[in-house]
Design a protein around this motif. Structure first.
Motif, PDB file in Angstrom:
ATOM      1  N   CYS A 137      -5.435  78.259  16.029  1.00 42.75           N
ATOM      2  CA  CYS A 137      -5.896  77.072  16.767  1.00 42.75           C
ATOM      3  C   CYS A 137      -6.675  77.537  17.985  1.00 42.75           C
ATOM      4  O   CYS A 137      -6.098  77.772  19.054  1.00 42.75           O
ATOM      5  CB  CYS A 137      -4.722  76.197  17.187  1.00 42.75           C
ATOM      6  N   LEU A 140      -6.475  76.040  21.825  1.00 42.77           N
ATOM      7  CA  LEU A 140      -5.463  76.387  22.826  1.00 42.77           C
ATOM      8  C   LEU A 140      -6.069  77.158  23.993  1.00 42.77           C
ATOM      9  O   LEU A 140      -5.662  76.975  25.147  1.00 42.77           O
ATOM     10  CB  LEU A 140      -4.350  77.207  22.178  1.00 42.77           C
ATOM     11  N   THR A 141      -7.039  78.008  23.699  1.00 42.90           N
ATOM     12  CA  THR A 141      -7.680  78.803  24.748  1.00 42.90           C
ATOM     13  C   THR A 141      -9.156  78.475  24.891  1.00 42.90           C
ATOM     14  O   THR A 141      -9.830  79.036  25.756  1.00 42.90           O
ATOM     15  CB  THR A 141      -7.532  80.307  24.455  1.00 42.90           C
ATOM     16  N   SER A 153       1.777  71.521  19.509  1.00 47.16           N
ATOM     17  CA  SER A 153       2.506  72.753  19.220  1.00 47.16           C
ATOM     18  C   SER A 153       1.537  73.916  19.334  1.00 47.16           C
ATOM     19  O   SER A 153       0.332  73.726  19.528  1.00 47.16           O
ATOM     20  CB  SER A 153       3.114  72.712  17.810  1.00 47.16           C
ATOM     21  N   LYS A 154       2.048  75.120  19.181  1.00 47.07           N
ATOM     22  CA  LYS A 154       1.176  76.293  19.251  1.00 47.07           C
ATOM     23  C   LYS A 154       0.248  76.375  18.037  1.00 47.07           C
ATOM     24  O   LYS A 154      -0.653  77.206  18.006  1.00 47.07           O
ATOM     25  CB  LYS A 154       2.028  77.563  19.347  1.00 47.07           C
ATOM     26  N   HIS A 155       0.470  75.488  17.065  1.00 49.09           N
ATOM     27  CA  HIS A 155      -0.357  75.495  15.857  1.00 49.09           C
ATOM     28  C   HIS A 155      -1.495  74.484  15.904  1.00 49.09           C
ATOM     29  O   HIS A 155      -2.456  74.605  15.151  1.00 49.09           O
ATOM     30  CB  HIS A 155       0.517  75.216  14.630  1.00 49.09           C
ATOM     31  N   CYS A 156      -1.381  73.485  16.782  1.00 50.59           N
ATOM     32  CA  CYS A 156      -2.420  72.447  16.826  1.00 50.59           C
ATOM     33  C   CYS A 156      -2.216  71.552  18.036  1.00 50.59           C
ATOM     34  O   CYS A 156      -1.090  71.129  18.316  1.00 50.59           O
ATOM     35  CB  CYS A 156      -2.399  71.608  15.548  1.00 50.59           C
ATOM     36  N   VAL A 157      -3.322  71.248  18.718  1.00 44.17           N
ATOM     37  CA  VAL A 157      -3.280  70.308  19.847  1.00 44.17           C
ATOM     38  C   VAL A 157      -4.349  69.231  19.689  1.00 44.17           C
ATOM     39  O   VAL A 157      -4.789  68.633  20.668  1.00 44.17           O
ATOM     40  CB  VAL A 157      -3.451  71.039  21.200  1.00 44.17           C
ATOM     41  N   ASP A 197       4.660  72.976  12.729  1.00 42.95           N
ATOM     42  CA  ASP A 197       3.935  74.155  12.253  1.00 42.95           C
ATOM     43  C   ASP A 197       3.157  73.873  10.975  1.00 42.95           C
ATOM     44  O   ASP A 197       2.696  74.799  10.303  1.00 42.95           O
ATOM     45  CB  ASP A 197       4.899  75.329  12.036  1.00 42.95           C
ATOM     46  N   GLU A 300       2.813  68.400  28.149  1.00 48.11           N
ATOM     47  CA  GLU A 300       2.523  69.834  28.277  1.00 48.11           C
ATOM     48  C   GLU A 300       1.005  69.987  28.270  1.00 48.11           C
ATOM     49  O   GLU A 300       0.377  70.204  27.227  1.00 48.11           O
ATOM     50  CB  GLU A 300       3.166  70.614  27.142  1.00 48.11           C
ATOM     51  N   LEU A 302      -2.767  71.432  28.963  1.00 47.01           N
ATOM     52  CA  LEU A 302      -3.493  72.690  28.927  1.00 47.01           C
ATOM     53  C   LEU A 302      -4.368  72.768  30.176  1.00 47.01           C
ATOM     54  O   LEU A 302      -4.503  71.782  30.914  1.00 47.01           O
ATOM     55  CB  LEU A 302      -4.338  72.760  27.657  1.00 47.01           C
TER      56      LEU A 302
END
Length: 329
Positions: A137, A140-141, A153-157, A197, A300, A302
């Motif tokens: 993903c 995220l950055t 999640s760390k898999h998709c925003v 996930d 949460e 970013l």
């Protein structure tokens, strides 16, 4: 674009059977999202099954609530007098959702199934867990100013783009579908899955299911409702934040309230924590702000989308205050 077949169907069993015989097929309503994704190469169906001639175009208001057929166009839904009278926030959400030309084509069933507008999802040169599970993903950055602050999640925003679905979530809509094994129903809470996930698995629809309609149960509070959408330009654009709200106030006390937030999560976000805080409490701006803070405590953000927390707090306070003032006039 990949070559594909096309068939028009005229009855529900025939549509379901045809999809069952062609697992690489897709149902086609207005095509306002699916065809765009086919042009981009994101969707590559071997067969399109045109369902626009199915007998699913009715909008009916009865003692059991509002029943909306899956092939009802967005324009017809927004213009229907019973929708405007009993669920004004739904009509406002549909009108806010797209240009007139798109609303004339887009269907209720298709609107529910539209995919995210995340740029990484539609760019085949980039990884995307929603399009290619396990690839990553980059949002995220990377570019994420309009991405999720809740339920990611760390898999998709990525966020869900529908305005209509936000209003439906506020009013506890139930989605009906048909499969080869018979009919079924899913509440809006069940219909859209948490991103977790497996962000590529977006709904709980069984394989081969055809959405046949949406039912909104009776909700007197919905008479006094509003949809507000914030976007980066005044013309047709996807939301950076939105809210569907309904409010009943008696003697300065909140007796009933419905809240759903849009453009903040991978699915329409029913603000149940805020609702619980508000019920039985004072109907004033301070209480509305406290309820919004309670809901957004789980946010949460970013680095580039933290503004959404303040934006959504202000939206909750502003819209509920407007509804309160109208109720006391």
């Amino acid at each position: 674009m990949r070559e594909f077949g096309y068939e028009r169907v005229f009855d529900i069993p025939g549509a379901v059977a045809l999809l069952g015989a062609s697992p690489d097929a897709r149902f086609l309503g207005g095509g306002t999202n699916l065809v765009d994704l086919m042009k981009a190469g994101v969707e590559r169906p071997a067969l399109l099954i045109d369902v626009t001639e199915l007998p699913l175009e009715a909008v009916e208001f009865t003692q059991d609530g509002l029943r909306i057929g899956a092939t009802v166009t967005n324009s017809d839904l927004a213009a229907h007098p019973e929708v405007r009278r009993h669920y004004p926030a739904l009509a406002q959400a549909v009108l806010a959702g797209a240009s007139g030309q798109l609303r004339n084509m887009a269907t209720v069933g298709g609107n529910l199934l539209q995919r995210t507008r995340c740029g990484y999802f539609t760019d085949l040169s980039k990884p995307c867990n929603k399009r290619a599970p396990g690839s990553g993903c980059p949002a995220l950055t990377g570019e994420h100013h309009n991405h999720a602050i809740l339920g990611g999640s760390k898999h998709c925003v990525a966020t869900h783009p529908s305005d209509m679905a936000v209003a439906l979530a506020a009013f506890d809509a139930v989605i009906s579908y048909e499969t080869a094994d018979g009919p079924g129903e899913l509440s809006m809470t069940e219909f859209y899955l948490p991103v977790g996930d497996t962000p590529h698995v977006e709904t709980a629809l069984p394989p081969g299911a055809l959405i046949t309609g949406v039912t909104l149960p009776p909700a007197p509070v919905a008479h006094h409702s509003r949809y507000r959408k914030v976007r980066e330009r005044a013309s047709y654009a996807f939301a950076i934040g939105s809210i569907a709200a309904a409010l009943e106030v008696q003697d300065g006390v909140v007796r009933d309230v419905r809240l759903a937030l849009g453009a903040v999560a991978s699915r329409p976000w029913r603000a149940r924590t805020a609702e619980q805080v508000l019920i039985g409490g004072p109907a004033n701006a301070e209480a509305y702000a406290a309820a919004a803070d309670a809901e957004l405590a789980a946010a949460e953000a970013l680095p580039e989308n933290g503004y959404k927390v303040t934006l959504m707090r202000n939206l909750v306070v502003a819209v509920l205050t407007e509804l309160t003032e109208e109720a006391t006039r």
